[in-house]
Design an enzyme around this catalytic site. Structure first.
Site, PDB file in Angstrom:
ATOM      1  N   LEU A 111      -2.451  28.443   8.525  1.00 22.07           N
ATOM      2  CA  LEU A 111      -3.472  27.618   7.869  1.00 22.07           C
ATOM      3  C   LEU A 111      -2.875  26.316   7.348  1.00 22.07           C
ATOM      4  CD1 LEU A 111      -5.232  30.404   5.727  1.00 22.07           C
ATOM      5  CD2 LEU A 111      -6.235  29.190   7.695  1.00 22.07           C
ATOM      6  N   SER A 112      -3.752  25.357   7.119  1.00 23.60           N
ATOM      7  CA  SER A 112      -3.337  24.127   6.446  1.00 23.60           C
ATOM      8  C   SER A 112      -2.782  24.512   5.066  1.00 23.60           C
ATOM      9  CB  SER A 112      -4.547  23.201   6.293  1.00 23.60           C
ATOM     10  OG  SER A 112      -4.187  22.060   5.562  1.00 23.60           O
ATOM     11  N   GLY A 115       2.660  25.977   4.809  1.00 19.07           N
ATOM     12  CA  GLY A 115       4.098  25.680   4.761  1.00 19.07           C
ATOM     13  C   GLY A 115       4.724  25.410   6.126  1.00 19.07           C
ATOM     14  N   LYS A 116       3.895  25.148   7.127  1.00 19.60           N
ATOM     15  CA  LYS A 116       4.422  24.937   8.494  1.00 19.60           C
ATOM     16  C   LYS A 116       5.399  23.750   8.541  1.00 19.60           C
ATOM     17  CE  LYS A 116       0.288  24.149  10.255  1.00 19.60           C
ATOM     18  NZ  LYS A 116      -0.542  24.268   9.046  1.00 19.60           N
ATOM     19  N   ARG A 143      -1.305  13.614  16.016  1.00 23.04           N
ATOM     20  CA  ARG A 143      -2.661  13.060  15.945  1.00 23.04           C
ATOM     21  C   ARG A 143      -2.652  11.568  15.547  1.00 23.04           C
ATOM     22  NH1 ARG A 143      -7.213  16.277  15.855  1.00 23.04           N
ATOM     23  NH2 ARG A 143      -6.899  18.517  16.115  1.00 23.04           N
ATOM     24  N   ASN A 160      -5.869  19.532  22.010  1.00 22.66           N
ATOM     25  CA  ASN A 160      -4.735  19.199  21.138  1.00 22.66           C
ATOM     26  C   ASN A 160      -3.575  20.167  21.391  1.00 22.66           C
ATOM     27  OD1 ASN A 160      -3.361  18.006  18.914  1.00 22.66           O
ATOM     28  ND2 ASN A 160      -4.150  19.565  17.523  1.00 22.66           N
ATOM     29  N   SER A 184      -3.110  25.422  15.176  1.00 17.07           N
ATOM     30  CA  SER A 184      -3.356  26.161  16.431  1.00 17.07           C
ATOM     31  C   SER A 184      -4.115  27.458  16.147  1.00 17.07           C
ATOM     32  CB  SER A 184      -2.050  26.425  17.189  1.00 17.07           C
ATOM     33  OG  SER A 184      -0.979  26.823  16.356  1.00 17.07           O
ATOM     34  N   GLY A 233     -16.234  21.961   9.179  1.00 21.52           N
ATOM     35  CA  GLY A 233     -15.367  22.598  10.182  1.00 21.52           C
ATOM     36  C   GLY A 233     -13.918  22.617   9.759  1.00 21.52           C
TER      37      GLY A 233
HETATM   38  N1  LIG Z   1     -11.282  20.159   9.876  1.00 19.94           N
HETATM   39  C1  LIG Z   1      -9.970  20.327   9.707  1.00 19.94           C
HETATM   40  N2  LIG Z   1      -9.421  21.555   9.850  1.00 19.94           N
HETATM   41  C2  LIG Z   1      -8.095  21.725   9.690  1.00 19.94           C
HETATM   42  N3  LIG Z   1      -7.241  20.722   9.389  1.00 19.94           N
HETATM   43  C3  LIG Z   1      -7.743  19.480   9.246  1.00 19.94           C
HETATM   44  C4  LIG Z   1      -9.119  19.234   9.389  1.00 19.94           C
HETATM   45  N4  LIG Z   1      -9.335  17.909   9.175  1.00 19.94           N
HETATM   46  C5  LIG Z   1      -8.143  17.356   8.902  1.00 19.94           C
HETATM   47  N5  LIG Z   1      -7.182  18.293   8.948  1.00 19.94           N
HETATM   48  C6  LIG Z   1      -5.759  17.965   8.775  1.00 19.94           C
HETATM   49  O1  LIG Z   1      -5.211  18.037  10.088  1.00 19.94           O
HETATM   50  C7  LIG Z   1      -4.033  18.842  10.109  1.00 19.94           C
HETATM   51  C8  LIG Z   1      -4.119  19.877  11.236  1.00 19.94           C
HETATM   52  O2  LIG Z   1      -3.949  19.303  12.462  1.00 19.94           O
HETATM   53  P1  LIG Z   1      -3.582  20.236  13.707  1.00 19.94           P
HETATM   54  O3  LIG Z   1      -3.430  19.320  14.862  1.00 19.94           O
HETATM   55  O4  LIG Z   1      -2.411  21.068  13.329  1.00 19.94           O
HETATM   56  O5  LIG Z   1      -4.868  21.161  13.848  1.00 19.94           O
HETATM   57  S1  LIG Z   1      -5.293  22.062  15.091  1.00 19.94           S
HETATM   58  O6  LIG Z   1      -4.088  22.788  15.531  1.00 19.94           O
HETATM   59  O7  LIG Z   1      -5.813  21.200  16.138  1.00 19.94           O
HETATM   60  O8  LIG Z   1      -6.321  22.975  14.578  1.00 19.94           O
HETATM   61  C9  LIG Z   1      -3.995  19.581   8.811  1.00 19.94           C
HETATM   62  O9  LIG Z   1      -2.654  19.422   8.403  1.00 19.94           O
HETATM   63  P2  LIG Z   1      -1.745  20.654   7.890  1.00 19.94           P
HETATM   64  O10 LIG Z   1      -2.136  20.819   6.469  1.00 19.94           O
HETATM   65  O11 LIG Z   1      -0.361  20.119   8.044  1.00 19.94           O
HETATM   66  O12 LIG Z   1      -1.971  21.859   8.734  1.00 19.94           O
HETATM   67  C10 LIG Z   1      -4.988  18.896   7.903  1.00 19.94           C
HETATM   68  O13 LIG Z   1      -4.306  18.097   6.978  1.00 19.94           O
HETATM   69  N1  LIG Z   2       7.689  28.377   0.658  1.00 19.03           N
HETATM   70  C1  LIG Z   2       6.973  27.613  -0.150  1.00 19.03           C
HETATM   71  N2  LIG Z   2       6.799  27.943  -1.425  1.00 19.03           N
HETATM   72  C2  LIG Z   2       6.061  27.168  -2.266  1.00 19.03           C
HETATM   73  N3  LIG Z   2       5.431  26.039  -1.869  1.00 19.03           N
HETATM   74  C3  LIG Z   2       5.552  25.676  -0.595  1.00 19.03           C
HETATM   75  C4  LIG Z   2       6.318  26.436   0.332  1.00 19.03           C
HETATM   76  N4  LIG Z   2       6.261  25.831   1.531  1.00 19.03           N
HETATM   77  C5  LIG Z   2       5.499  24.749   1.349  1.00 19.03           C
HETATM   78  N5  LIG Z   2       5.073  24.639   0.095  1.00 19.03           N
HETATM   79  C6  LIG Z   2       4.212  23.575  -0.460  1.00 19.03           C
HETATM   80  O1  LIG Z   2       2.915  23.823   0.067  1.00 19.03           O
HETATM   81  C7  LIG Z   2       2.305  22.608   0.436  1.00 19.03           C
HETATM   82  C8  LIG Z   2       1.961  22.650   1.921  1.00 19.03           C
HETATM   83  O2  LIG Z   2       3.146  22.695   2.671  1.00 19.03           O
HETATM   84  P1  LIG Z   2       3.224  22.102   4.120  1.00 19.03           P
HETATM   85  O3  LIG Z   2       4.577  22.373   4.619  1.00 19.03           O
HETATM   86  O4  LIG Z   2       2.743  20.701   4.122  1.00 19.03           O
HETATM   87  O5  LIG Z   2       2.146  23.039   4.874  1.00 19.03           O
HETATM   88  P2  LIG Z   2       1.370  22.822   6.236  1.00 19.03           P
HETATM   89  O6  LIG Z   2       2.231  21.976   7.113  1.00 19.03           O
HETATM   90  O7  LIG Z   2       1.153  24.190   6.751  1.00 19.03           O
HETATM   91  O8  LIG Z   2       0.090  22.146   5.835  1.00 19.03           O
HETATM   92  C9  LIG Z   2       3.283  21.507   0.070  1.00 19.03           C
HETATM   93  O9  LIG Z   2       2.928  20.990  -1.178  1.00 19.03           O
HETATM   94  C10 LIG Z   2       4.609  22.219   0.007  1.00 19.03           C
HETATM   95  O10 LIG Z   2       5.491  21.601  -0.889  1.00 19.03           O
END
Ligand SMILES: Nc1ncnc2c1ncn2[C@@H]1O[C@H](COP(=O)(O)OS(=O)(=O)O)[C@@H](OP(=O)(O)O)[C@H]1O
Ligand SMILES: Nc1ncnc2c1ncn2[C@@H]1O[C@H](COP(=O)(O)OP(=O)(O)O)[C@@H](O)[C@H]1O
Length: 280
Positions: A111-112, A115-116, A143, A160, A184, A233
């Site tokens: 999930l967003s 911590g990816k 993106r 994507n 993904s 979404g």
């Molecule tokens: N609708 C919606 N759903 C999920 N995420 C959203 C959306 N809109 C914008 N974002 C931001 O886009 C980042 C995810 O992009 P991805 O290319 O990894 O998404 S996907 O694999 O195509 O589902 C994701 O970043 P991460 O938090 O790093 O995962 C979000 O910040």
């Molecule tokens: N293992 C962890 N423990 C605590 N906080 C974390 C950890 N990994 C990431 N974070 C924090 O969680 C938030 C999201 O991390 P991020 O790596 O950007 O996640 P993603 O790429 O899945 O969106 C950031 O603020 C980051 O500092």
């Protein structure tokens, strides 16, 4: 296609590569093609290799036989008609020797906010410190360029993932340890990326972090916007996330008190060491 064995007529010096003339003389399995006396063949390290031979007597290395590569004939791939794969003398194995590592794809899904990106960065840093070459394909970053034409609609997410899968495959072929970190969300798309690579070279890492933890973190304020209906979404809110059941590595965090991204990356390093990816 038949398979035959062949032995080079000239000695192969270990650790060296040659181009030369060789005759087929070592096959002990029945074959039904007529060798043309001598063939120009690129020699690899082994004295005996298994080759694919088609009905026209053309030779094709088994090791490179994954999706889309047809060395002998014109092909149609998608909308590309009359295309042919071109081999070059320097191959993946040569690049791997140069880098002293094995090319592969570490695919981090979750999930967003799970911590990816943090794990990807920590992993890349740890690999760098060990003298290993990696490259991160982060969904957010890709993106900004290659995938700027794609939205978050289901079909655009599919495209994507497909594009990033293909780019990751190229990086792995280049000998890199390619770290792809994208939500993904669909199992099928991740499986399709796995199928692009030789067995074992796609290492799926699942950030098993529940929605409530991700939502608590909400570093970009996107969950808040999604809950308020200002983003439609959004994965985990009103769009699905399909958790992997067969990930090679699961990095769990059920509470706000998780192990650090570096500790998590350390588990990936151990896996790579155990599977021999950190040597040629
Ligand atoms: N609708 C919606 N759903 C999920 N995420 C959203 C959306 N809109 C914008 N974002 C931001 O886009 C980042 C995810 O992009 P991805 O290319 O990894 O998404 S996907 O694999 O195509 O589902 C994701 O970043 P991460 O938090 O790093 O995962 C979000 O910040
Ligand atoms: N293992 C962890 N423990 C605590 N906080 C974390 C950890 N990994 C990431 N974070 C924090 O969680 C938030 C999201 O991390 P991020 O790596 O950007 O996640 P993603 O790429 O899945 O969106 C950031 O603020 C980051 O500092």
């Amino acid at each position: 296609m038949n398979t035959i064995g062949f032995k080079p007529a000239l000695p192969v010096i270990p650790g060296s590569k040659k181009l030369g003339l060789f005759s087929f003389n070592g096959g002990n399995q029945p074959i039904d093609f007529k060798p043309r006396g001598v063939c120009l063949i690129k020699v690899a390290m082994e004295e005996t290799q298994t080759l694919k031979v088609d009905v026209q007597g053309k030779v094709d290395k088994l090791a490179n036989g994954h999706a889309g590569k047809n060395h002998s004939h014109l092909s149609t791939i998608g909308n590309s008609t009359n295309i042919k794969w071109h081999e070059c003398p320097v191959e993946k194995t040569d690049r791997q020797k140069l880098l002293q590592q094995k090319g592969c794809v570490i695919w981090i899904t979750g999930l967003s906010g799970s911590g990816k990106s943090s794990v990807a960065c920590a992993l890349s840093q740890m690999l760098y410190q060990r003298g290993k070459l990696s490259y991160i394909l982060d969904g957010d970053n890709v993106r900004h360029g290659l995938n700027r034409d794609l939205s978050f609609k289901a079909e655009d997410r599919v495209e994507n993932i497909r594009r990033v899968g293909e780019v990751a495959k190229l990086f792995a072929d280049a000998g890199f340890i390619c770290i792809a970190c994208l939500i993904s969300p669909y199992k099928r798309d991740r499986a399709a990326c796995r199928a692009m690579l030789p067995s074992g070279d796609f290492i799926e890492v699942f950030m098993d972090v529940p929605l409530r933890v991700c939502e608590d973190r909400d570093p970009k304020g996107l969950y808040k916007l999604a809950r308020a209906g200002k983003i439609k979404g959004f994965t985990g809110i009103d769009d699905p996330y399909e958790s992997p059941l067969d990930a090679e590595i699961v990095l769990q965090c059920n509470t706000g008190d998780c192990s650090t991204p570096s500790d998590m990356a350390g588990k990936v390093i151990s896996y790579l060491e155990e599977k021999g990816y950190l040597q040629a």
